[in-house]
Design a protein around this motif. Structure first.
Motif, mmCIF file in Angstrom:
data_model
loop_
_atom_site.group_PDB
_atom_site.id
_atom_site.type_symbol
_atom_site.label_atom_id
_atom_site.label_comp_id
_atom_site.label_asym_id
_atom_site.label_seq_id
_atom_site.Cartn_x
_atom_site.Cartn_y
_atom_site.Cartn_z
ATOM 1 N N UNK A 1 -13.632 -2.169 -8.899
ATOM 2 C CA UNK A 1 -13.506 -0.562 -7.932
ATOM 3 C C UNK A 1 -14.108 -0.822 -6.577
ATOM 4 N N UNK A 2 -14.775 -1.260 -5.903
ATOM 5 C CA UNK A 2 -15.903 -1.039 -4.943
ATOM 6 C C UNK A 2 -14.370 -1.561 -3.869
ATOM 7 N N UNK A 3 -13.522 -2.950 -4.273
ATOM 8 C CA UNK A 3 -12.979 -3.785 -3.920
ATOM 9 C C UNK A 3 -11.431 -2.532 -3.556
ATOM 10 N N UNK A 4 -11.676 -1.651 -4.965
ATOM 11 C CA UNK A 4 -9.993 -1.469 -5.643
ATOM 12 C C UNK A 4 -10.468 0.194 -3.907
ATOM 13 N N UNK A 5 -11.161 0.771 -4.039
ATOM 14 C CA UNK A 5 -11.484 1.844 -3.621
ATOM 15 C C UNK A 5 -11.338 1.511 -1.769
#
Length: 306
Positions: free
Chosen positions: A271-275
């Motif tokens: 999620x953090x990478x995608x965000x």
């Protein structure tokens, strides 16, 4: 010929004796080492055999003592002696003594075969015992890292009882680890045929379908699995990966965030990478808009049909 002085004669004799003694010691070194090695090897061999038998005896006594403190297995349809041997194998597996556990499982299988031959067990009892024991053998071989033997025992168990859902599920898991998607899919589907709406099987089958590119069916399965069990973080995470594969960033973030809130660490990282990637894209789009460029931010719409 001049006679040698008595003192010299004695000294030469002493030197000659010393040379002979040195030669004897040299021969002992040259020929004695191989003999010593052979003797040492024989001694170590006998010691290892004794140690092995002592370990076997110790293991057997330990299992006997522990089994005596446990309630006998109450598995329905299991004859007592077969259940006893299986329980001892289970004890050893729990203690991570895997090779000795196989001995007890083998003993249980032999007893089950004898009971089947002597008609001391009903056909259903025999099928149940032999298929479950094959599963125990296979799972133990998986833990030992011997996938070939594991696959052999899974197949053997399914030959005995093709309606054993646990065997199908475990064999499918082995196929997934080996990236054998087609047999994995078949076995997961068999599990769902035997146990409809089983969330672990639905999740696993969806993963296989994703690998095969069948994204629509995978998404449907995952959403159904979530309806059955909305406490499983793995399902939420897999839905996040599903929508990532579909390049649906909004839904991907929503499901990854749900999984992360449930404690799914891998989903949180994803999620953090995608965000972060999404925010960089937004910044680039904003910068492009400021400069009067909207490439990549607009799309041509067809004229409506009136």
């Amino acid at each position: 010929m001049t006679a040698k002085p008595p003192g010299l004669t004695l000294r030469l004799k002493a030197e000659d004796a010393a040379k002979k003694a040195k030669a004897t010691r040299a021969n002992a070194v040259i020929f004695g080492i191989p003999v010593a090695i052979v003797l040492l090897a024989i001694w170590l061999s006998s010691l290892s055999v004794d140690s092995g038998s002592l370990l076997s005896d110790w293991t057997r006594r330990w299992v006997d003592d522990l089994a005596a403190t446990l309630i006998p297995s109450q598995n329905a349809g299991w004859l007592p002696d077969v259940a006893d041997q299986k329980q001892r194998g289970d004890i050893l597996v729990e203690a991570n003594h895997l090779q000795p556990a196989l001995v007890y499982y083998h003993n249980a299988l032999k007893l089950a075969a004898q009971h089947d031959h002597n008609k001391a067990a009903t056909p259903d009892e025999s099928k149940r015992m032999r298929s479950h024991l094959a599963n125990s053998m296979a799972m133990t071989y998986v833990k030992l890292g011997n996938d070939t033997q594991a696959a052999t025992w899974y197949k053997h168990g399914l030959d005995v009882d093709d309606n054993n859902a646990e065997l199908h599920y475990n064999y499918a898991n082995l196929c997934v680890r080996q990236e054998k998607w087609v047999p994995a899919e078949a076995h997961y589907r068999k599990v769902l045929e035997l146990k409809p709406l089983n969330p672990p099987a639905m999740l696993s089958l969806a993963y296989v379908l994703q690998q095969e590119g069948a994204l629509d069916e995978a998404r449907t399965l995952l959403l159904e699995a979530w309806d059955v069990d909305n406490t499983d973080a793995d399902i939420a995470a897999q839905l996040g990966y599903q929508y990532m594969a579909e390049t649906d960033v909004s839904n991907a973030l929503e499901w990854l965030n749900t999984a992360a809130d449930m404690g799914h660490e891998e989903a949180a990282l994803q999620r953090n990478e995608l965000l972060s990637a999404w925010m960089r894209t937004q910044e680039q789009m904003t910068a492009g808009a400021t400069q009067g460029s909207h490439d990549g931010d607009t799309m041509t719409l067809e004229e409506p049909v009136l």
